[in-house]
Design a protein around this motif. Structure first.
Motif, PDB file in Angstrom:
ATOM      1  N   TRP A  52      -2.375   2.279   6.833  1.00 56.39           N
ATOM      2  CA  TRP A  52      -3.447   2.687   5.921  1.00 56.39           C
ATOM      3  C   TRP A  52      -3.594   4.211   5.941  1.00 56.39           C
ATOM      4  O   TRP A  52      -3.762   4.846   4.891  1.00 56.39           O
ATOM      5  CB  TRP A  52      -4.765   2.027   6.311  1.00 56.39           C
TER       6      TRP A  52
ATOM      7  N   GLU B 223       0.813  -1.212   0.000  1.00 53.27           N
ATOM      8  CA  GLU B 223       0.000   0.000   0.000  1.00 53.27           C
ATOM      9  C   GLU B 223       0.850   1.268   0.000  1.00 53.27           C
ATOM     10  O   GLU B 223       0.573   2.220  -0.740  1.00 53.27           O
ATOM     11  CB  GLU B 223      -0.949  -0.001   1.198  1.00 53.27           C
ATOM     12  N   ILE B 224       1.869   1.297   0.834  1.00 56.26           N
ATOM     13  CA  ILE B 224       2.727   2.493   0.885  1.00 56.26           C
ATOM     14  C   ILE B 224       3.542   2.619  -0.397  1.00 56.26           C
ATOM     15  O   ILE B 224       3.728   3.723  -0.920  1.00 56.26           O
ATOM     16  CB  ILE B 224       3.628   2.441   2.128  1.00 56.26           C
ATOM     17  N   ARG B 225       4.034   1.493  -0.916  1.00 56.96           N
ATOM     18  CA  ARG B 225       4.785   1.515  -2.179  1.00 56.96           C
ATOM     19  C   ARG B 225       3.928   2.088  -3.311  1.00 56.96           C
ATOM     20  O   ARG B 225       4.357   2.967  -4.059  1.00 56.96           O
ATOM     21  CB  ARG B 225       5.227   0.104  -2.528  1.00 56.96           C
ATOM     22  N   LYS B 226       2.710   1.598  -3.438  1.00 52.90           N
ATOM     23  CA  LYS B 226       1.804   2.069  -4.491  1.00 52.90           C
ATOM     24  C   LYS B 226       1.548   3.563  -4.354  1.00 52.90           C
ATOM     25  O   LYS B 226       1.556   4.299  -5.346  1.00 52.90           O
ATOM     26  CB  LYS B 226       0.490   1.294  -4.412  1.00 52.90           C
ATOM     27  N   ALA B 227       1.353   4.029  -3.121  1.00 56.05           N
ATOM     28  CA  ALA B 227       1.071   5.446  -2.893  1.00 56.05           C
ATOM     29  C   ALA B 227       2.255   6.319  -3.290  1.00 56.05           C
ATOM     30  O   ALA B 227       2.085   7.360  -3.935  1.00 56.05           O
ATOM     31  CB  ALA B 227       0.706   5.673  -1.427  1.00 56.05           C
TER      32      ALA B 227
ATOM     33  N   TYR C  59      -1.247   6.364   6.704  1.00 59.82           N
ATOM     34  CA  TYR C  59      -0.071   6.970   6.073  1.00 59.82           C
ATOM     35  C   TYR C  59      -0.132   6.831   4.553  1.00 59.82           C
ATOM     36  O   TYR C  59       0.235   7.757   3.822  1.00 59.82           O
ATOM     37  CB  TYR C  59       1.207   6.332   6.617  1.00 59.82           C
ATOM     38  N   SER C  60      -0.616   5.692   4.056  1.00 58.65           N
ATOM     39  CA  SER C  60      -0.768   5.504   2.612  1.00 58.65           C
ATOM     40  C   SER C  60      -1.711   6.550   2.036  1.00 58.65           C
ATOM     41  O   SER C  60      -1.438   7.134   0.979  1.00 58.65           O
ATOM     42  CB  SER C  60      -1.307   4.101   2.306  1.00 58.65           C
ATOM     43  N   ASP C  61      -2.829   6.801   2.720  1.00 53.80           N
ATOM     44  CA  ASP C  61      -3.760   7.830   2.265  1.00 53.80           C
ATOM     45  C   ASP C  61      -3.109   9.213   2.301  1.00 53.80           C
ATOM     46  O   ASP C  61      -3.304  10.037   1.403  1.00 53.80           O
ATOM     47  CB  ASP C  61      -5.007   7.842   3.146  1.00 53.80           C
TER      48      ASP C  61
END
Length: 316
Positions: free
Chosen positions: A254, A121-125, A256-258
Motif C-alpha cells: 500500500w 493496486e501497484i498495477r493501477k498506480a 509503495y502504491s502511494d
C-alpha cells in the motif's frame, strides 16, 4: 501494562519486548521463528524443525517446479489481462506488449495470485503515471525479452525472494531494479546460510527493500542497496493489535502504491538498522523518498520513514 495509543478510533500498542535488545527477542532468535500457517495463524517452530522444512523445499526444488502464468496489462487493457504463455512467442506478439515502453513485473506473495491487492493496486498506480507494460506474475499454480534497462521487478513477501531468484537467473546482464516489499522473514531470517533463495543486493543493479513487519512475517535486517524502515519497520500505525502482524506486513505494498503516484515518503538517513528501528536517525533527506523514481542514483544504506496511520500514508 504498556500505554495504548488511539489513532482514528483504532487502538494500537507496541508489545513490551520491543524495548529489549534485538538479540534478546524470541521471534528473531536463532532458537526458532514464527511460521505462517494456511489458516493465517502463526506457529512457533524450532530451528531444527525449520531446517527440516528447508531441506524439503530444496529437495522438491519448490520455486521452479510450480507452473507460472504471466498476465499483461497496458493502458490499452488496464483492467482485463492478456495471458502470455512462457513458451509461446506468438502470444506475446499478439498482445499489447510494447518493447519501447518500460516493463514492471509484479510478483505476489504466499497464498496470493495475480488478482490479489498487491497486483491490482501497484498495477493501477503504474498505469496512472506512465505508459508501460505491467506483468503480473502468477506462480500460485510457475523468454520473453524486455530491455533490462527498463525492467523493474516488484515482489511482496515470498514474492520478494522469488524476484531475486528470477533476476539472478537472467542469462545476460542484470535486471535494473528490484523492489522487495517486506520480504518474507520466516524460514529465511537467521537461516539464510542454509537456504540460497533469499533476496540480496547483488540480484539487480539496484535493490530497494521496504520493511514493515521485520522480525515477524517480514525480514528485519537490511539486504538491499537501500533499506527503508517504515515507522521503525516492525509494526505499522493504524493496525489493530490482534491482526497487527498481517496488517503491518500488507502495508508494504500500500505504501509503495502511494509512492508511485505521490512520492511523498520523505525519509531520514540512519547509521544502521538498529537506529532505524528506534528512530534515532539524522535529519530528513529531501532527495531520497521511499519508492522514489530516482532512488537507484540517490539512495544507499538504511533509512527511517515516518507514515500516517491512514491514507494518504506519506508525510513528506
Amino acid at each position: 501494562m504498556a500505554p495504548l495509543r488511539v489513532i482514528n478510533d483504532t487502538v494500537s500498542k507496541r508489545p513490551n519486548f520491543l524495548a529489549l535488545p534485538i538479540e534478546e527477542r524470541k521471534d528473531v532468535s536463532k532458537d526458532g521463528s514464527f511460521i505462517p500457517q494456511i489458516d493465517g495463524s502463526l506457529k512457533w517452530m524450532s530451528a531444527d524443525e525449520i531446517k527440516k522444512e528447508q531441506r524439503k523445499l530444496k529437495a522438491r526444488n519448490w520455486f521452479f517446479d510450480r507452473p507460472v502464468d504471466f498476465h499483461l496489462y497496458t493502458r490499452k487493457n488496464p483492467k482485463k489481462s492478456q495471458k502470455i504463455s512462457a513458451n509461446n512467442a506468438k502470444s506475446l506478439k499478439k498482445s499489447n506488449f510494447n518493447s519501447d515502453n518500460p516493463t514492471r513485473n509484479i510478483i505476489h506473495g504466499w497464498y496470493n495470485n495475480y488478482n490479489s491487492d498487491v497486483n491490482t493496486e501497484i498495477r493501477k498506480a503504474f498505469l496512472e503515471v506512465m505508459d508501460c507494460n505491467v506483468i503480473s506474475v502468477d506462480w500460485s499454480q510457475r523468454q520473453h525479452v524486455a530491455l533490462l534497462d527498463d525492467l523493474h521487478v516488484i515482489g511482496h513477501s515470498l514474492g520478494a525472494h522469488v524476484s531475486g531468484i528470477a533476476s539472478r537467473n537472467v542469462i545476460a546482464g542484470k535486471v535494473h531494479t528490484i523492489i522487495g516489499l517486506d520480504p518474507a522473514g520466516p524460514l529465511y531470517e537467521d537461516y539464510s546460510s542454509s537456504i540460497d533463495e533469499c533476496l540480496t543486493k547483488d540480484d539487480a543493479r539496484y535493490v530497494e527493500v521496504i520493511h514493515t513487519n521485520g522480525g515477524r512475517l517480514g525480514y528485519l535486517k537490511p539486504i538491499g542497496n537501500a533499506d527503508f524502515y517504515v515507522d521503525g519497520g516492525e509494526y505499522q500505525p493504524g493496525c489493530l493489535l490482534k491482526s497487527s502482524w498481517i496488517c503491518s506486513h500488507l502495508r508494504a505494498f500500500w505504501y509503495y502504491s502511494d509512492a508511485i503516484g505521490e512520492n511523498r515518503f520523505t525519509s531520514k538517513k540512519c547509521t544502521g538498522y538498529k537506529f532505524a528501528i528506534v528512530n534515532q536517525c539524522l535529519e530528513e533527506d529531501n532527495e531520497v523518498q521511499l519508492g522514489g523514481a530516482m532512488n537507484y542514483e540517490l539512495a544507499s544504506g538504511v533509512y527511517y520513514t515516518p507514515v500516517n496511520a491512514v491514507q494518504p500514508y506519506g508525510m513528506g
